[in-house]
Design an enzyme around this catalytic site. Structure first.
Site, PDB file in Angstrom:
ATOM      1  N   ARG A 127       2.956 -13.966 -15.343  1.00  0.00           N
ATOM      2  CA  ARG A 127       2.441 -13.191 -16.472  1.00  0.00           C
ATOM      3  C   ARG A 127       2.233 -11.750 -16.031  1.00  0.00           C
ATOM      4  O   ARG A 127       1.169 -11.379 -15.518  1.00  0.00           O
ATOM      5  CB  ARG A 127       1.128 -13.812 -16.980  1.00  0.00           C
ATOM      6  CG  ARG A 127       1.351 -15.198 -17.589  1.00  0.00           C
ATOM      7  CD  ARG A 127       0.083 -15.788 -18.147  1.00  0.00           C
ATOM      8  NE  ARG A 127      -0.883 -16.150 -17.102  1.00  0.00           N
ATOM      9  CZ  ARG A 127      -1.890 -17.005 -17.287  1.00  0.00           C
ATOM     10  NH1 ARG A 127      -2.066 -17.576 -18.462  1.00  0.00           N
ATOM     11  NH2 ARG A 127      -2.710 -17.276 -16.298  1.00  0.00           N
ATOM     12  N   ASP A 155       3.119 -17.207  -7.147  1.00  0.00           N
ATOM     13  CA  ASP A 155       3.930 -18.415  -7.231  1.00  0.00           C
ATOM     14  C   ASP A 155       5.074 -18.082  -8.191  1.00  0.00           C
ATOM     15  O   ASP A 155       5.123 -16.981  -8.729  1.00  0.00           O
ATOM     16  CB  ASP A 155       3.030 -19.524  -7.823  1.00  0.00           C
ATOM     17  CG  ASP A 155       3.634 -20.908  -7.690  1.00  0.00           C
ATOM     18  OD1 ASP A 155       4.612 -21.073  -6.943  1.00  0.00           O
ATOM     19  OD2 ASP A 155       3.101 -21.842  -8.330  1.00  0.00           O
ATOM     20  N   HIS A 201       0.139 -24.385  -5.243  1.00  0.00           N
ATOM     21  CA  HIS A 201      -0.029 -22.956  -4.966  1.00  0.00           C
ATOM     22  C   HIS A 201      -1.399 -22.674  -4.317  1.00  0.00           C
ATOM     23  O   HIS A 201      -1.496 -21.964  -3.321  1.00  0.00           O
ATOM     24  CB  HIS A 201       0.131 -22.158  -6.267  1.00  0.00           C
ATOM     25  CG  HIS A 201       0.062 -20.673  -6.063  1.00  0.00           C
ATOM     26  ND1 HIS A 201      -0.028 -19.787  -7.105  1.00  0.00           N
ATOM     27  CD2 HIS A 201       0.049 -19.919  -4.931  1.00  0.00           C
ATOM     28  CE1 HIS A 201      -0.084 -18.561  -6.620  1.00  0.00           C
ATOM     29  NE2 HIS A 201      -0.048 -18.613  -5.301  1.00  0.00           N
ATOM     30  N   ASP A 223      -5.019 -14.825 -12.750  1.00  0.00           N
ATOM     31  CA  ASP A 223      -4.416 -13.614 -13.318  1.00  0.00           C
ATOM     32  C   ASP A 223      -4.732 -13.407 -14.799  1.00  0.00           C
ATOM     33  O   ASP A 223      -4.102 -12.575 -15.442  1.00  0.00           O
ATOM     34  CB  ASP A 223      -2.904 -13.635 -13.102  1.00  0.00           C
ATOM     35  CG  ASP A 223      -2.253 -14.842 -13.770  1.00  0.00           C
ATOM     36  OD1 ASP A 223      -2.987 -15.702 -14.289  1.00  0.00           O
ATOM     37  OD2 ASP A 223      -1.018 -14.925 -13.774  1.00  0.00           O
ATOM     38  N   ASP A 224      -5.680 -14.166 -15.339  1.00  0.00           N
ATOM     39  CA  ASP A 224      -6.058 -13.927 -16.737  1.00  0.00           C
ATOM     40  C   ASP A 224      -7.566 -13.736 -16.855  1.00  0.00           C
ATOM     41  O   ASP A 224      -8.188 -14.116 -17.835  1.00  0.00           O
ATOM     42  CB  ASP A 224      -5.569 -15.072 -17.641  1.00  0.00           C
ATOM     43  CG  ASP A 224      -6.019 -16.451 -17.144  1.00  0.00           C
ATOM     44  OD1 ASP A 224      -6.715 -16.521 -16.109  1.00  0.00           O
ATOM     45  OD2 ASP A 224      -5.668 -17.454 -17.791  1.00  0.00           O
ATOM     46  N   ASP A 303      -9.341 -28.651  -9.975  1.00  0.00           N
ATOM     47  CA  ASP A 303     -10.742 -28.325 -10.310  1.00  0.00           C
ATOM     48  C   ASP A 303     -11.550 -29.573 -10.677  1.00  0.00           C
ATOM     49  O   ASP A 303     -12.724 -29.690 -10.305  1.00  0.00           O
ATOM     50  CB  ASP A 303     -10.856 -27.213 -11.368  1.00  0.00           C
ATOM     51  CG  ASP A 303      -9.903 -27.386 -12.543  1.00  0.00           C
ATOM     52  OD1 ASP A 303      -9.018 -28.262 -12.477  1.00  0.00           O
ATOM     53  OD2 ASP A 303     -10.036 -26.648 -13.538  1.00  0.00           O
ATOM     54  N   SER A 334      -2.990 -25.112 -19.703  1.00  0.00           N
ATOM     55  CA  SER A 334      -3.727 -26.060 -20.536  1.00  0.00           C
ATOM     56  C   SER A 334      -3.583 -25.755 -22.029  1.00  0.00           C
ATOM     57  O   SER A 334      -4.236 -26.370 -22.858  1.00  0.00           O
ATOM     58  CB  SER A 334      -5.206 -26.084 -20.148  1.00  0.00           C
ATOM     59  OG  SER A 334      -5.777 -24.818 -20.363  1.00  0.00           O
TER      60      SER A 334
HETATM   61  C1  UD1 Z   1      -6.883 -24.310 -15.959  1.00  0.00           C
HETATM   62  C2  UD1 Z   1      -8.113 -23.564 -15.459  1.00  0.00           C
HETATM   63  C3  UD1 Z   1      -7.813 -22.940 -14.104  1.00  0.00           C
HETATM   64  C4  UD1 Z   1      -7.358 -24.008 -13.106  1.00  0.00           C
HETATM   65  C5  UD1 Z   1      -6.240 -24.828 -13.705  1.00  0.00           C
HETATM   66  C6  UD1 Z   1      -5.899 -26.009 -12.781  1.00  0.00           C
HETATM   67  C7  UD1 Z   1      -9.478 -22.662 -17.245  1.00  0.00           C
HETATM   68  C8  UD1 Z   1      -9.732 -21.569 -18.195  1.00  0.00           C
HETATM   69  N1  UD1 Z   1      -8.456 -22.528 -16.398  1.00  0.00           N
HETATM   70  O1  UD1 Z   1      -5.778 -23.458 -15.990  1.00  0.00           O
HETATM   71  O2  UD1 Z   1      -8.955 -22.291 -13.605  1.00  0.00           O
HETATM   72  O3  UD1 Z   1      -6.903 -23.402 -11.913  1.00  0.00           O
HETATM   73  O4  UD1 Z   1      -6.588 -25.324 -14.984  1.00  0.00           O
HETATM   74  O5  UD1 Z   1      -6.595 -27.105 -12.997  1.00  0.00           O
HETATM   75  O6  UD1 Z   1     -10.196 -23.632 -17.227  1.00  0.00           O
HETATM   76  N2  UD1 Z   1      -0.156 -20.718 -11.836  1.00  0.00           N
HETATM   77  C9  UD1 Z   1       0.540 -20.919 -10.668  1.00  0.00           C
HETATM   78  N3  UD1 Z   1       1.704 -21.623 -10.708  1.00  0.00           N
HETATM   79  C10 UD1 Z   1       2.204 -22.151 -11.858  1.00  0.00           C
HETATM   80  C11 UD1 Z   1       1.460 -21.958 -13.034  1.00  0.00           C
HETATM   81  C12 UD1 Z   1       0.281 -21.244 -13.000  1.00  0.00           C
HETATM   82  O7  UD1 Z   1       0.124 -20.463  -9.613  1.00  0.00           O
HETATM   83  O8  UD1 Z   1       3.279 -22.749 -11.824  1.00  0.00           O
HETATM   84  C13 UD1 Z   1      -1.433 -19.990 -11.762  1.00  0.00           C
HETATM   85  C14 UD1 Z   1      -1.649 -18.930 -12.824  1.00  0.00           C
HETATM   86  O9  UD1 Z   1      -1.100 -17.708 -12.413  1.00  0.00           O
HETATM   87  C15 UD1 Z   1      -3.150 -18.869 -12.940  1.00  0.00           C
HETATM   88  C16 UD1 Z   1      -3.590 -20.296 -12.601  1.00  0.00           C
HETATM   89  O10 UD1 Z   1      -2.496 -20.915 -11.952  1.00  0.00           O
HETATM   90  O11 UD1 Z   1      -3.687 -17.993 -11.984  1.00  0.00           O
HETATM   91  C17 UD1 Z   1      -4.000 -21.087 -13.836  1.00  0.00           C
HETATM   92  O12 UD1 Z   1      -2.936 -21.107 -14.738  1.00  0.00           O
HETATM   93  P1  UD1 Z   1      -3.120 -20.914 -16.316  1.00  0.00           P
HETATM   94  O13 UD1 Z   1      -1.780 -20.914 -16.910  1.00  0.00           O
HETATM   95  O14 UD1 Z   1      -4.019 -19.802 -16.618  1.00  0.00           O
HETATM   96  O15 UD1 Z   1      -3.771 -22.307 -16.694  1.00  0.00           O
HETATM   97  P2  UD1 Z   1      -5.191 -22.719 -17.282  1.00  0.00           P
HETATM   98  O16 UD1 Z   1      -4.951 -23.701 -18.343  1.00  0.00           O
HETATM   99  O17 UD1 Z   1      -6.022 -21.543 -17.584  1.00  0.00           O
HETATM  100 MN    MN Z   2      -5.933 -19.565 -17.411  1.00  0.00          MN
END
Ligand code: UD1
Ligand code: MN
Length: 459
Positions: A127, A155, A201, A223-224, A303, A334
């Site tokens: 993103r 990643d 990751h 990153d969000d 988590d 999610s």
């Molecule tokens: C939700 C949680 C997040 C947690 C994740 C894993 C909330 C608001 N967020 O993620 O804290 O880490 O579940 O259980 O509760 N990412 C990668 N590789 C990928 C896809 C995503 O490294 O292939 C990274 C993203 O850059 C981001 C993080 O993983 O930093 C979470 O991804 P995001 O897409 O924001 O998922 P959430 O649903 O928010």
């Molecule tokens: Mn998120």
């Protein structure tokens, strides 16, 4: 010579001769005194039974040995004396230069004790604009780069995102997760593949932080997330408490119930709590915790795995009344499950609280628990409708008691609090109690007095 020019020559030479004699006498006196000392030191009255040659030799060896050990002892003593004097002298010189610097108003030049380096690990994927938004705020509020190095772990191999991160130059350090291979996911969990990728990751990135870079602790963000102005101040100050109390295992910047109508925005910015719930979303852990969790790190849902009793082991996190992070990640792995209902409404703290200047030892278990338990115990029991009615007097704290999961759910839903449990622990819960602020009053949603601990079957 000056003397001989100024006075009568004859008198002058007589005077010099007299001085020579005086000096000679003095030298003789010193030699005689040394001789006397030597004789006294070496003289030993002959003992009648040591008449044999062998005995004499033995006694001589014995005396030489004794003398040697005596001299060694004296030498050690003088050496240590010299050492001590040198260090005293050094201390005195340091003190003197400190005083001089203070006199000159140069306090800033005096070396301070070494600062605690707390790296910020930013987890990124694909993103591009989100990572920019996160980084912009992290850099805006960062007090200095040496104490808070920012490491962005990427990643997903997404080039535009990588370019965006690299455009920050040496203000941040980019590391890239090397294993971009497809990941094995059980058929039933295919739609949750993202959680497997995130867990992989995290494991790699945290190993880099602790094993490769050897940091003592880390602050993890995604990153969000937007951060508050006192984000760094908050973690610097609570790091000391995290280290001091083994019943703590994390500090989080997030309040799960941090919506504006549920927190004391006006006066509550400096209030911190202990919680049995792991909030994540901008959180700090130590190297020791990674040493414990890293080797058994899960393949997915990291988590929730962290929240399980086997990992948590009865330990608590520190969390703020007013959140120091806010998520803008509507689209994520999610798919915004809670986003509209809760997450996007969390209020981000705007007031800078100088936490490092405050005494936070009240958060240590032995201080905190008796005060917290008594406060909940002494709060007046009220009903849900009373809380909603706005009839209760201000300034007091109140308590709604729950005995069952259903009452808990009904109450939280009616007040807009999060209603879910993880491993039986409600969000923000401590000793089963959820504290929040409603209509200007402090309210505790508390279990009944015969509470037996969290029930892992509550979900
Ligand atoms: C939700 C949680 C997040 C947690 C994740 C894993 C909330 C608001 N967020 O993620 O804290 O880490 O579940 O259980 O509760 N990412 C990668 N590789 C990928 C896809 C995503 O490294 O292939 C990274 C993203 O850059 C981001 C993080 O993983 O930093 C979470 O991804 P995001 O897409 O924001 O998922 P959430 O649903 O928010
Ligand atoms: Mn998120």
């Amino acid at each position: 010579m000056i003397c001989c020019e100024m006075l009568n020559r004859k008198k002058c030479y007589e005077f010099l001769n007299m001085r020579k004699k005086q000096l000679l006498l003095l030298k003789l006196g010193i030699v005689a005194w040394l001789l006397v000392v030597y004789v006294l030191f070496t003289y030993q009255p002959s003992t009648p039974h040591l008449t044999q040659d062998g005995d004499k030799a033995q006694s001589l060896t014995h005396q030489v040995d004794k003398l040697e050990s005596e001299l060694r002892k004296q030498s050690d003593f003088y050496n240590s004396l010299v050492e001590r004097l040198r260090s005293l002298q050094k201390q005195q010189e340091e003190q003197k230069s400190r005083e001089e610097a203070e006199d000159l108003g140069l306090q800033d030049l005096i070396p301070e004790p070494p600062i605690q380096v707390l790296p910020v690990l930013l987890i990124a994927c694909n993103r591009e604009s989100a990572v920019r938004r996160s980084l912009d705020l992290l850099l805006k509020y960062r007090p200095n780069q040496e104490q808070f190095p920012i490491i962005v772990s990427q990643d997903c191999g997404h080039k535009p995102t990588r370019d965006a991160i690299m455009s920050y130059g040496d203000k941040v350090q980019l590391i890239q997760q090397p294993d971009l291979s497809d990941i094995d996911v059980p058929v039933k969990e295919k739609k949750f593949k993202g959680y497997f990728l995130i867990a992989r990751h995290y494991r790699w990135a945290l190993n880099q932080i602790f094993q490769k870079f050897s940091y003592e602790a880390v602050i993890i963000v995604e990153d969000d997330l937007d951060v508050a102005p006192d984000f760094y101040e908050y973690f610097s100050a609570t790091y000391q408490i995290l280290r001091a109390d083994p019943t703590l295992w994390c500090v989080s910047a997030w309040n799960d119930n941090g919506k504006p109508n549920l927190v004391d925005i006006k006066n509550g910015s400096s209030i911190l709590y202990r919680t049995d719930f792991f909030p994540g979303l901008g959180w700090m852990m130590t190297k020791e915790l990674w040493d414990e969790l890293g080797p058994k790190w899960p393949r997915s849902y990291w988590d929730d795995w962290v929240r399980a009793p086997e990992q948590r082991n009865n330990r608590a996190c520190i969390r703020p009344e007013v959140s120091r992070t806010r998520t803008f990640g509507k689209k994520g792995v999610s798919n915004g499950l809670f986003y509209e209902k809760y997450l996007k409404q969390i209020h981000l703290n705007e007031v800078f609280v100088p936490f490092t200047k405050l005494n936070l030892t009240y958060l240590i278990k032995d201080h905190y628990d008796p005060v917290f338990d008594r406060e909940v115990q002494n709060s007046q029991v009220v009903s849900l409708s009373e809380v909603k009615s706005d009839r209760l007097s201000q300034g007091n704290s109140y308590k709604i008691v729950y005995h069952t999961k259903d009452i808990f759910k009904r109450t939280t839903k009616a007040l807009g609090l999060m209603d879910d449990f993880k491993a039986g622990v409600p969000r923000t819960g401590y000793h089963g109690v959820v504290s929040f602020f409603y209509g200007g009053r402090r309210i505790y949603l508390a279990p009944s007095n015969n509470w037996q601990g969290y029930n892992p079957s509550w979900s």
